[in-house]
Design a protein around this motif. Structure first.
Motif, PDB file in Angstrom:
ATOM      1  N   THR A 119      51.114  68.619  55.371  1.00  0.00           N
ATOM      2  CA  THR A 119      50.309  69.678  55.988  1.00  0.00           C
ATOM      3  C   THR A 119      48.901  69.681  55.404  1.00  0.00           C
ATOM      4  O   THR A 119      48.737  69.870  54.202  1.00  0.00           O
ATOM      5  CB  THR A 119      50.942  71.061  55.757  1.00  0.00           C
ATOM      6  OG1 THR A 119      52.284  71.050  56.262  1.00  0.00           O
ATOM      7  CG2 THR A 119      50.133  72.138  56.449  1.00  0.00           C
TER       8      THR A 119
ATOM      9  N   ARG B 214      44.138  74.040  54.309  1.00  0.00           N
ATOM     10  CA  ARG B 214      43.112  74.824  54.982  1.00  0.00           C
ATOM     11  C   ARG B 214      42.063  75.246  53.972  1.00  0.00           C
ATOM     12  O   ARG B 214      42.368  75.482  52.795  1.00  0.00           O
ATOM     13  CB  ARG B 214      43.725  76.068  55.642  1.00  0.00           C
ATOM     14  CG  ARG B 214      44.944  75.829  56.500  1.00  0.00           C
ATOM     15  CD  ARG B 214      44.674  74.886  57.670  1.00  0.00           C
ATOM     16  NE  ARG B 214      43.782  75.439  58.648  1.00  0.00           N
ATOM     17  CZ  ARG B 214      44.185  76.067  59.754  1.00  0.00           C
ATOM     18  NH1 ARG B 214      45.474  76.232  60.000  1.00  0.00           N
ATOM     19  NH2 ARG B 214      43.308  76.528  60.635  1.00  0.00           N
TER      20      ARG B 214
ATOM     21  N   GLU C  21      36.373  76.863  57.183  1.00  0.00           N
ATOM     22  CA  GLU C  21      36.750  77.141  58.566  1.00  0.00           C
ATOM     23  C   GLU C  21      36.267  78.514  59.022  1.00  0.00           C
ATOM     24  O   GLU C  21      36.086  78.753  60.215  1.00  0.00           O
ATOM     25  CB  GLU C  21      38.266  77.039  58.718  1.00  0.00           C
ATOM     26  CG  GLU C  21      38.825  75.651  58.438  1.00  0.00           C
ATOM     27  CD  GLU C  21      40.319  75.590  58.668  1.00  0.00           C
ATOM     28  OE1 GLU C  21      40.780  75.922  59.785  1.00  0.00           O
ATOM     29  OE2 GLU C  21      41.052  75.219  57.727  1.00  0.00           O
TER      30      GLU C  21
ATOM     31  N   ASN D   2      46.446  81.849  53.175  1.00  0.00           N
ATOM     32  CA  ASN D   2      46.870  82.325  54.492  1.00  0.00           C
ATOM     33  C   ASN D   2      45.734  82.874  55.339  1.00  0.00           C
ATOM     34  O   ASN D   2      45.958  83.266  56.475  1.00  0.00           O
ATOM     35  CB  ASN D   2      47.949  83.398  54.331  1.00  0.00           C
ATOM     36  CG  ASN D   2      49.207  82.865  53.684  1.00  0.00           C
ATOM     37  OD1 ASN D   2      49.656  81.772  54.007  1.00  0.00           O
ATOM     38  ND2 ASN D   2      49.780  83.622  52.767  1.00  0.00           N
TER      39      ASN D   2
ATOM     40  N   GLY E  65      43.871  85.674  60.054  1.00  0.00           N
ATOM     41  CA  GLY E  65      44.333  84.291  60.011  1.00  0.00           C
ATOM     42  C   GLY E  65      43.228  83.286  60.296  1.00  0.00           C
ATOM     43  O   GLY E  65      42.118  83.634  60.713  1.00  0.00           O
ATOM     44  N   PHE E  66      43.545  82.021  60.064  1.00  0.00           N
ATOM     45  CA  PHE E  66      42.584  80.950  60.295  1.00  0.00           C
ATOM     46  C   PHE E  66      42.261  80.821  61.790  1.00  0.00           C
ATOM     47  O   PHE E  66      43.096  81.169  62.638  1.00  0.00           O
ATOM     48  CB  PHE E  66      43.148  79.623  59.787  1.00  0.00           C
ATOM     49  CG  PHE E  66      43.162  79.494  58.299  1.00  0.00           C
ATOM     50  CD1 PHE E  66      42.063  78.961  57.625  1.00  0.00           C
ATOM     51  CD2 PHE E  66      44.255  79.888  57.553  1.00  0.00           C
ATOM     52  CE1 PHE E  66      42.061  78.847  56.244  1.00  0.00           C
ATOM     53  CE2 PHE E  66      44.270  79.770  56.170  1.00  0.00           C
ATOM     54  CZ  PHE E  66      43.159  79.253  55.515  1.00  0.00           C
ATOM     55  N   PRO E  67      41.061  80.331  62.111  1.00  0.00           N
ATOM     56  CA  PRO E  67      40.721  80.102  63.518  1.00  0.00           C
ATOM     57  C   PRO E  67      41.701  79.121  64.163  1.00  0.00           C
ATOM     58  O   PRO E  67      42.194  78.205  63.502  1.00  0.00           O
ATOM     59  CB  PRO E  67      39.302  79.510  63.454  1.00  0.00           C
ATOM     60  CG  PRO E  67      38.770  79.939  62.118  1.00  0.00           C
ATOM     61  CD  PRO E  67      39.944  79.997  61.198  1.00  0.00           C
ATOM     62  N   THR E  68      41.971  79.320  65.437  1.00  0.00           N
ATOM     63  CA  THR E  68      42.829  78.428  66.207  1.00  0.00           C
ATOM     64  C   THR E  68      42.020  77.821  67.339  1.00  0.00           C
ATOM     65  O   THR E  68      41.488  78.553  68.175  1.00  0.00           O
ATOM     66  CB  THR E  68      44.042  79.188  66.780  1.00  0.00           C
ATOM     67  OG1 THR E  68      44.787  79.776  65.702  1.00  0.00           O
ATOM     68  CG2 THR E  68      44.938  78.260  67.570  1.00  0.00           C
ATOM     69  N   ASP E  69      41.913  76.485  67.334  1.00  0.00           N
ATOM     70  CA  ASP E  69      41.125  75.783  68.355  1.00  0.00           C
ATOM     71  C   ASP E  69      39.706  76.344  68.443  1.00  0.00           C
ATOM     72  O   ASP E  69      39.146  76.491  69.540  1.00  0.00           O
ATOM     73  CB  ASP E  69      41.806  75.863  69.722  1.00  0.00           C
ATOM     74  CG  ASP E  69      43.166  75.177  69.748  1.00  0.00           C
ATOM     75  OD1 ASP E  69      43.331  74.197  68.998  1.00  0.00           O
ATOM     76  OD2 ASP E  69      44.048  75.616  70.494  1.00  0.00           O
TER      77      ASP E  69
ATOM     78  N   ASP F  33      40.273  85.296  65.589  1.00  0.00           N
ATOM     79  CA  ASP F  33      40.768  86.608  65.997  1.00  0.00           C
ATOM     80  C   ASP F  33      40.689  87.567  64.809  1.00  0.00           C
ATOM     81  O   ASP F  33      41.182  87.247  63.721  1.00  0.00           O
ATOM     82  CB  ASP F  33      42.210  86.508  66.479  1.00  0.00           C
ATOM     83  CG  ASP F  33      42.309  85.991  67.892  1.00  0.00           C
ATOM     84  OD1 ASP F  33      42.174  86.802  68.830  1.00  0.00           O
ATOM     85  OD2 ASP F  33      42.498  84.770  68.072  1.00  0.00           O
TER      86      ASP F  33
ATOM     87  N   HIS G  55      37.823  88.723  69.476  1.00  0.00           N
ATOM     88  CA  HIS G  55      37.892  87.273  69.278  1.00  0.00           C
ATOM     89  C   HIS G  55      36.614  86.643  69.779  1.00  0.00           C
ATOM     90  O   HIS G  55      35.840  87.237  70.523  1.00  0.00           O
ATOM     91  CB  HIS G  55      39.128  86.677  69.972  1.00  0.00           C
ATOM     92  CG  HIS G  55      39.172  86.871  71.459  1.00  0.00           C
ATOM     93  ND1 HIS G  55      40.241  86.526  72.239  1.00  0.00           N
ATOM     94  CD2 HIS G  55      38.263  87.385  72.335  1.00  0.00           C
ATOM     95  CE1 HIS G  55      40.009  86.815  73.494  1.00  0.00           C
ATOM     96  NE2 HIS G  55      38.812  87.324  73.581  1.00  0.00           N
TER      97      HIS G  55
ATOM     98  N   THR H 141      33.944  82.689  69.331  1.00  0.00           N
ATOM     99  CA  THR H 141      33.666  81.373  68.757  1.00  0.00           C
ATOM    100  C   THR H 141      32.305  81.373  68.083  1.00  0.00           C
ATOM    101  O   THR H 141      31.519  82.310  68.237  1.00  0.00           O
ATOM    102  CB  THR H 141      33.683  80.306  69.855  1.00  0.00           C
ATOM    103  OG1 THR H 141      32.671  80.607  70.837  1.00  0.00           O
ATOM    104  CG2 THR H 141      35.039  80.268  70.558  1.00  0.00           C
TER     105      THR H 141
END
Length: 247
Positions: A58, A61, A65, A163, A197-201, A205, A244, A246
């Motif tokens: 894994t 992270r 980010e 996390n 939480g970490f950004p997704t794509d 959020d 949310h 970008t």
């Protein structure tokens, strides 16, 4: 003489049979060679397949980010309780100069879905990070109140963990324009859901756990120059406002 010949022939046949048997057994022998691949279904050190000792499957992270300027907006069921109270003196003073107040007392649940929110995150020392931003509240579009949109600014810190981010509560304290003829002093607090939480794509959020704003407007009536403190008060209280966006 014949017996000697038979004996010699018998010995020759036995010798020939023994040689053939040894050749057959050598040909059937199984040779095991360790090529470094997977043997018996297990991953061998130096093998060509599977995870190697010490490998982390894994990717780790990092705080990078989160770093950057995020252009966000509130969405979904992002509602808040908004209360507006108008000082009767304000209405009387405006009537004296031939103007009418474009709004009155209100007490409503308002949807702020679509409200812009900007958030800037930068790296601090160690696991510490700094967070700042603005939420642009437009009471005119939400409640029909004739007041220009105003930015509610906040500044705080965050702690980076494996996390995500633990964003600390932010205090609100500033003055914004009010009714084009005065100012409104704002104070309050914003708290954030733990953890972020970490950004997704590439999408971050953030959930505002609680939003509490108190505003007191002071107006100077044109022509007569009368200042009216506490001309109007505004309170905004919301929970679980989701945003949310970008970079």
């Amino acid at each position: 003489m014949k017996k000697i010949v038979f004996v010699i022939l018998a010995l020759a046949v036995v010798g020939l049979y023994s040689c053939k048997k040894e050749n057959v057994e050598e040909g059937n022998a199984t040779t095991t060679t360790n090529t470094g691949g997977n043997q018996g279904g297990g991953n061998q050190p130096g093998g060509g397949g599977g995870n190697q000792p010490g490998d982390d499957p894994t990717p780790q992270r990092t705080a990078d980010e989160f770093v950057g300027q995020w252009n966000m907006e509130l969405y979904g069921n992002s509602n808040a309780h908004v209360v507006v109270t108008v000082n009767p003196i304000l209405s009387t003073a405006l009537s004296a100069i031939g103007q009418e107040l474009a709004f009155g007392d209100m007490d409503e649940i308002v949807s702020f879905a679509g409200t812009p929110m900007a958030m800037s995150i930068s790296q601090g020392s160690g696991s510490q990070m700094t967070v700042s931003g603005t939420i642009t509240l437009d009471l005119n579009s939400s409640m029909g109140i004739d007041v220009d949109p105003f930015d509610v600014s906040f500044n705080t810190t965050a702690v980076f963990t494996e996390n995500g981010l633990m964003i600390q509560p932010a205090t609100i304290s500033e003055s914004v324009p009010f009714m084009t003829m005065g100012t409104m002093a704002l104070d309050g607090q914003i708290t954030f859901e733990q953890q972020t939480g970490f950004p997704t794509d590439g999408v971050l959020d953030v959930t505002i756990a609680t939003l509490d704003i108190n505003g007191v407007g002071t107006v100077t009536i044109p022509l007569i120059g009368q200042e009216i403190p506490n001309a109007a008060t505004v309170t905004v209280n919301g929970e679980q406002l989701k945003a949310h966006g970008t970079k």
